[in-house]
Design a protein around this motif. Structure first.
Motif, PDB file in Angstrom:
ATOM      1  N   GLU A 224       1.004  -1.191  -0.029  1.00 20.04           N
ATOM      2  CA  GLU A 224       0.226   0.104  -0.053  1.00 20.04           C
ATOM      3  C   GLU A 224       0.866   1.159   0.018  1.00 20.04           C
ATOM      4  OE1 GLU A 224      -3.401   2.414   2.808  1.00 20.04           O
ATOM      5  OE2 GLU A 224      -3.095  -0.033   2.895  1.00 20.04           O
ATOM      6  N   PHE A 225       0.606   2.096  -1.004  1.00 18.53           N
ATOM      7  CA  PHE A 225       1.458   3.294  -0.949  1.00 18.53           C
ATOM      8  C   PHE A 225       0.564   4.297  -0.360  1.00 18.53           C
ATOM      9  CE2 PHE A 225       2.227   1.052  -5.144  1.00 18.53           C
ATOM     10  CZ  PHE A 225       3.671   0.877  -4.820  1.00 18.53           C
ATOM     11  N   VAL A 226       1.419   4.934   0.649  1.00 20.22           N
ATOM     12  CA  VAL A 226       0.859   6.178   1.259  1.00 20.22           C
ATOM     13  C   VAL A 226       1.771   7.445   1.364  1.00 20.22           C
ATOM     14  CG1 VAL A 226      -0.260   4.469   3.228  1.00 20.22           C
ATOM     15  CG2 VAL A 226       2.164   5.140   3.489  1.00 20.22           C
ATOM     16  N   GLN A 227       1.219   8.416   2.012  1.00 23.52           N
ATOM     17  CA  GLN A 227       2.020   9.744   1.917  1.00 23.52           C
ATOM     18  C   GLN A 227       2.864   9.950   3.236  1.00 23.52           C
ATOM     19  OE1 GLN A 227      -1.141  12.758   1.691  1.00 23.52           O
ATOM     20  NE2 GLN A 227      -1.081  12.666  -0.494  1.00 23.52           N
ATOM     21  N   ASP A 228       2.370   9.151   4.242  1.00 22.68           N
ATOM     22  CA  ASP A 228       3.343   9.290   5.413  1.00 22.68           C
ATOM     23  C   ASP A 228       3.167   7.928   6.276  1.00 22.68           C
ATOM     24  OD1 ASP A 228       1.118  10.093   7.088  1.00 22.68           O
ATOM     25  OD2 ASP A 228       1.489  12.056   6.151  1.00 22.68           O
ATOM     26  N   LEU A 229       3.879   7.821   7.252  1.00 24.67           N
ATOM     27  CA  LEU A 229       3.850   6.879   8.292  1.00 24.67           C
ATOM     28  C   LEU A 229       3.639   7.128   9.796  1.00 24.67           C
ATOM     29  CD1 LEU A 229       6.909   4.479   6.887  1.00 24.67           C
ATOM     30  CD2 LEU A 229       4.135   4.155   6.369  1.00 24.67           C
ATOM     31  N   PRO A 230       2.800   6.513  10.557  1.00 27.40           N
ATOM     32  CA  PRO A 230       2.691   6.997  11.837  1.00 27.40           C
ATOM     33  C   PRO A 230       3.893   6.949  12.566  1.00 27.40           C
ATOM     34  CG  PRO A 230       1.574   5.028  11.535  1.00 27.40           C
ATOM     35  CD  PRO A 230       2.087   5.562  10.117  1.00 27.40           C
ATOM     36  N   LYS A 231       4.217   8.202  13.389  1.00 28.23           N
ATOM     37  CA  LYS A 231       5.509   8.062  14.255  1.00 28.23           C
ATOM     38  C   LYS A 231       5.268   8.428  15.548  1.00 28.23           C
ATOM     39  CE  LYS A 231       8.285   8.820  10.003  1.00 28.23           C
ATOM     40  NZ  LYS A 231       9.169   9.781   9.157  1.00 28.23           N
TER      41      LYS A 231
END
Length: 580
Positions: A554-561
């Motif tokens: 899955e391509f996403v704009q950002d990752l949870p951090k």
């Protein structure tokens, strides 16, 4: 012996909660002094011997009993393939050939006691021969799956400081490509027809090797095996097992979970690169005097398994839950499993529906068990116990298994917590010795008085343990344990990947699969998603073992951090599993 039986049966009944039918036919339980002696050690009725070597103290004893007619007519080892070829060894023949192999390791390969050897072979008879040969010489055996890439092999050679590698013609080029980086490697042994420059050939050497070899005297706690296990935050760790931990530790589970005796023929489908192969294709059956059955089976095919169970007199069968799931979807009505009487499974949770379908189609129950690379069998649905579908069963002696909180305090029945094994004040002898060269990881595995498995579970009032999920990020797909770090490391090597997080995702067939959440580099944002997904999957297959590739992307704009910038895999995993 009568005194021993009287004192042991009540204790085992308390531990197992089993009805007296567990002991139907006591003469079958004690068919051999070998089984009863090592079972007594597991039951804490005898002290662990100072010296122990599985080859001399178990295999050679079965060979001696074979010579005087006190062993069954079954071979010790029985190998077949799709071409109709067969290899059968008695315990005496296994001893003869393994002594030859032991001399090859010592003389031709120049290895000494305590040296480490990496063996990367598919299900071929030589794998078992070399396993026993390493025991005889005191050489530490390290197994690897045939799906390892050159990068995987290089890491394992360097991390373990192995002085020898043994593989086949298929993987030999990958080994040769990394040799300049492996300064500890001294010899290479080929298991194949024909010669190869720079390699010794096992078949040629066996033809001329002497069978005159005296087994080394190893202490019970001397290292015997090193297994690589995936981690959630780093490269695979090295788990050290001693001669006694596996050599003696499987006596109880072999006899009471797998229900093995010298009359049985056991088939376990595990790949040689996984510890389950050591569990169920070496130590558990052979300590019970059973025949180890092997089908080379390069690929899993339900029809091949069904045909093999129907054609050969296999009494005990072990495979992963995913395989059972695929088998019950296959038409089993046209097969007759005339000899099959006992089935076991482990490595991932077993769906109760699959268990019920298997029982309807074959008439045989599936007994689920649970353990880790670091242990022998921790919990199991023993023969004679009431099977609670979906449970891992009850603790297996000598383990004291509890559910504990994050501080190591034992939780009451019904509360979820960490599945843990008591290691203080006394550490069970059948636990791993250490994570090699990683004292921090070794220390971190203990919380209070317990070794914490990293799995979450619940213990009911009756003492059954129920698996809930993993506390770490390990992905368990079709019995393959995959560390997300390795997959992420492979993906970020591709120029399209800016950031990535890998987690488990539910799958109806495999239980769970690898899913990658990817933030693309600016230059790749406009690329075709389907083509790019395929390209990234093929990239991972080339960089690391193919079974680790992400089946979902899955391509996403950002990752949870976190506030410190650490990627929160847990958030993504919970989303995948519908927990938020």
């Amino acid at each position: 012996m009568r005194t021993f039986i009287k004192s042991w049966i009540p204790q085992c009944l308390r531990i197992l909660g089993s009805p007296c039918r567990l002991f139907h036919g006591c003469n079958r339980l004690f068919t051999s002094q070998i089984i009863s002696y090592y079972d007594a050690i597991n039951q804490c009725k005898k002290e662990l011997p100072e010296y122990f070597n599985f080859a001399s103290d178990v295999l050679d004893e079965w060979s001696r009993l074979e010579k005087v007619g006190r062993q069954t007519a079954n071979p010790a080892f029985w190998w077949v393939n799709d071409e109709g070829e067969e290899v059968k060894w008695s315990f005496e023949e296994l001893g003869f050939l393994s002594r030859k192999a032991a001399n090859i390791l010592s003389e031709a390969c120049g290895l000494q006691r305590g040296d480490r050897v990496i063996v990367v072979l598919p299900r071929v008879p030589e794998w078992w021969l070399l396993y026993v040969a390493c025991m005889r010489t005191g050489i530490v055996f390290i197994s690897g799956t045939s799906q390892l890439t050159a990068k995987d092999i290089s890491y394992r050679l360097q991390a373990s400081k192995a002085k020898c590698i043994i593989t086949n013609g298929t993987l030999a080029p990958a080994v040769e490509s990394v040799i300049p980086d492996c300064q500890f490697l001294k010899s290479k042994l080929l298991v194949a027809k024909g010669s190869r420059d720079g390699w010794l050939n096992l078949k040629e050497l066996l033809a001329v090797a002497s069978a005159d070899h005296e087994c080394v005297k190893t202490r019970s706690q001397d290292p015997m095996i090193i297994s690589f296990t995936s981690g959630s935050t780093g490269l695979p760790k090295m788990v050290v097992q001693s001669h006694s931990s596996y050599g003696i530790g499987f006596a109880t589970s072999g006899r009471y979970w797998m229900d093995l005796t010298p009359s049985d023929i056991m088939w376990n489908t595990s790949d040689t690169g996984w510890v389950k192969s050591a569990w169920s294709s070496v130590f558990a059956p052979w300590i019970c005097g059973s025949c180890v059955f092997v089908h080379n089976m390069p690929q899993f095919k339900p029809e091949v398994i069904a045909e093999t169970l129907s054609r050969y007199p296999i009494t005990t069968f072990c495979t992963v839950p995913t395989a059972y799931s695929m088998l019950v979807q296959h038409d089993l009505s046209r097969y007759k499993f005339m000899s099959l009487k006992h089935c076991v499974t482990g490595g991932e949770p077993l769906n109760p529906e699959v268990m019920a379908k298997w029982k309807i189609q074959t008439g045989v129950d599936i007994h689920e068990g649970y353990g880790q690379t670091e242990t022998v069998t921790i919990c199991a649905n023993m023969k004679g116990m009431e099977i609670k579908p979906g449970s891992l069963g009850k603790p297996v002696p000598p383990y004291d298994v509890q559910i504990v909180d994050d501080h190591g305090a034992v939780l009451p029945a019904g509360e979820e917590g960490n599945i843990a094994v008591r290691v203080k004040p006394t550490r069970p002898f059948c636990m791993f010795s250490e994570y090699l060269d990683n004292p921090e990881k070794t220390a971190a595995s203990v919380c209070g008085n317990f070794y914490v498995t990293g799995d979450r579970g619940i213990m009911c009032e009756e003492g059954y343990v129920w698996f809930v999920g993993r506390a770490d990020d390990i992905i368990n797909s079709s019995g393959y344990r995959i560390g997300p770090f390795e997959v992420e490391s492979a993906l970020v090597q591709h120029p399209a990947v800016s950031e990535v997080a890998v987690v488990s995702s539910p799958d109806p067939v495999r239980g769970e699969v690898v899913k990658a959440f990817i933030v693309l580099a600016p230059a790749y944002v406009s690329h075709n998603p389907e083509k790019l997904t395929h390209e990234l999957q093929q990239h991972v297959k080339k960089v690391t073992a193919p079974y680790k590739y992400p089946r979902k992307v899955e391509f996403v704009q950002d990752l949870p951090k976190t506030t410190t910038g650490k990627i929160q895999r847990k958030v993504l995993r919970n989303k995948e599993w519908g927990r938020i």
